[in-house]
Scaffold this motif. Sequence first.
Motif, PDB file in Angstrom:
ATOM      1  N   VAL A  49      10.496  -6.024   0.023  1.00  0.00           N
ATOM      2  CA  VAL A  49       9.282  -6.520   0.671  1.00  0.00           C
ATOM      3  C   VAL A  49       9.588  -6.795   2.142  1.00  0.00           C
ATOM      4  CG1 VAL A  49       7.494  -8.291   0.680  1.00  0.00           C
ATOM      5  CG2 VAL A  49       8.532  -7.577  -1.491  1.00  0.00           C
ATOM      6  N   ARG A  50       8.876  -6.131   3.030  1.00  0.00           N
ATOM      7  CA  ARG A  50       9.062  -6.346   4.468  1.00  0.00           C
ATOM      8  C   ARG A  50       8.106  -7.454   4.921  1.00  0.00           C
ATOM      9  NH1 ARG A  50       9.203  -0.269   4.723  1.00  0.00           N
ATOM     10  NH2 ARG A  50      11.394   0.303   5.010  1.00  0.00           N
ATOM     11  N   ALA A  51       8.597  -8.675   4.830  1.00  0.00           N
ATOM     12  CA  ALA A  51       7.756  -9.835   5.133  1.00  0.00           C
ATOM     13  C   ALA A  51       7.272  -9.836   6.576  1.00  0.00           C
ATOM     14  CB  ALA A  51       8.524 -11.121   4.835  1.00  0.00           C
ATOM     15  N   ARG A  52       8.028  -9.222   7.471  1.00  0.00           N
ATOM     16  CA  ARG A  52       7.642  -9.218   8.886  1.00  0.00           C
ATOM     17  C   ARG A  52       6.356  -8.425   9.135  1.00  0.00           C
ATOM     18  NH1 ARG A  52      11.767  -5.511   8.343  1.00  0.00           N
ATOM     19  NH2 ARG A  52      11.388  -3.412   9.171  1.00  0.00           N
ATOM     20  N   LEU A  53       5.986  -7.586   8.156  1.00  0.00           N
ATOM     21  CA  LEU A  53       4.763  -6.800   8.307  1.00  0.00           C
ATOM     22  C   LEU A  53       3.536  -7.526   7.770  1.00  0.00           C
ATOM     23  CD1 LEU A  53       6.067  -3.247   7.289  1.00  0.00           C
ATOM     24  CD2 LEU A  53       5.792  -4.207   9.592  1.00  0.00           C
TER      25      LEU A  53
END
Length: 257
Positions: free
Chosen positions: A201-205
Amino acid sequence: MALDQPGGRPGNLTPEQELRLKELWISLYEVLGVIESDNLGAGGESPNPSKKKGRLSWLSRHSPKGSPEIGSESDMADDKHGLSKEFRRVLASQSKESIRRSFWDMTKNDNPDAILLRFLRARKWDVHDALVMMISAFHWRSVDMKVDDELVAKGEAGFLEISRSGTGTEKKDAADFTSQFHMGKSMVHGLDKENRPITIVRARLHHPGNETEKSLEMYTVFVIETARLMLRPPVDTAVSDTDSKQPIHTLMRIDRP
């Protein structure tokens, strides 16, 4: 690499756990209409209509001594999980056939025993609480979220078409749902050393407010359902690797949905 089978799973049950599993199957069978109440005749009709019992009759008769009937006032007062009222509402509003279909839609390629055991473990092997939780989950999947009939059935391609030709909130939800795939917010890729699927999961997106709440819920459930299809028994959990802005990866174990 051979892995130890966790307790409370198919093939690794204590005699007491196996008994609880059988009791839950019997309770579920009566709710689904697979078996009839003890007082019903061979033709499915009660010899005495005034004594005909509902779908909760088996559980009411075989619950531990002192345990309140599901949906009764005493049960509502002791409803620490807040699901007894929902359970009663589901039985009143849905047919046996629709609940039965919800169960098999949820099972997919899983071992049916594993599905029931999941609810038993979640409710500390209490058959009464496990049945209430399970039926409520069926209702949420089939009626509230429409996981199998709409979300999974339509998939990315179906919602992409809705985002182009739909109208109103339906179009907005579909557009926000598909945009999360396009930006690569998450992916299911590879297995860890315990053969669990890894969801990155790319939380920064993720930027709160950019997508509707419903589309976020749709996307989350869709990713979980995708990861489920990659599970291979005896593995029944997946791993979520959250990649944030900082060079720190937070690993957390998630239960099979």
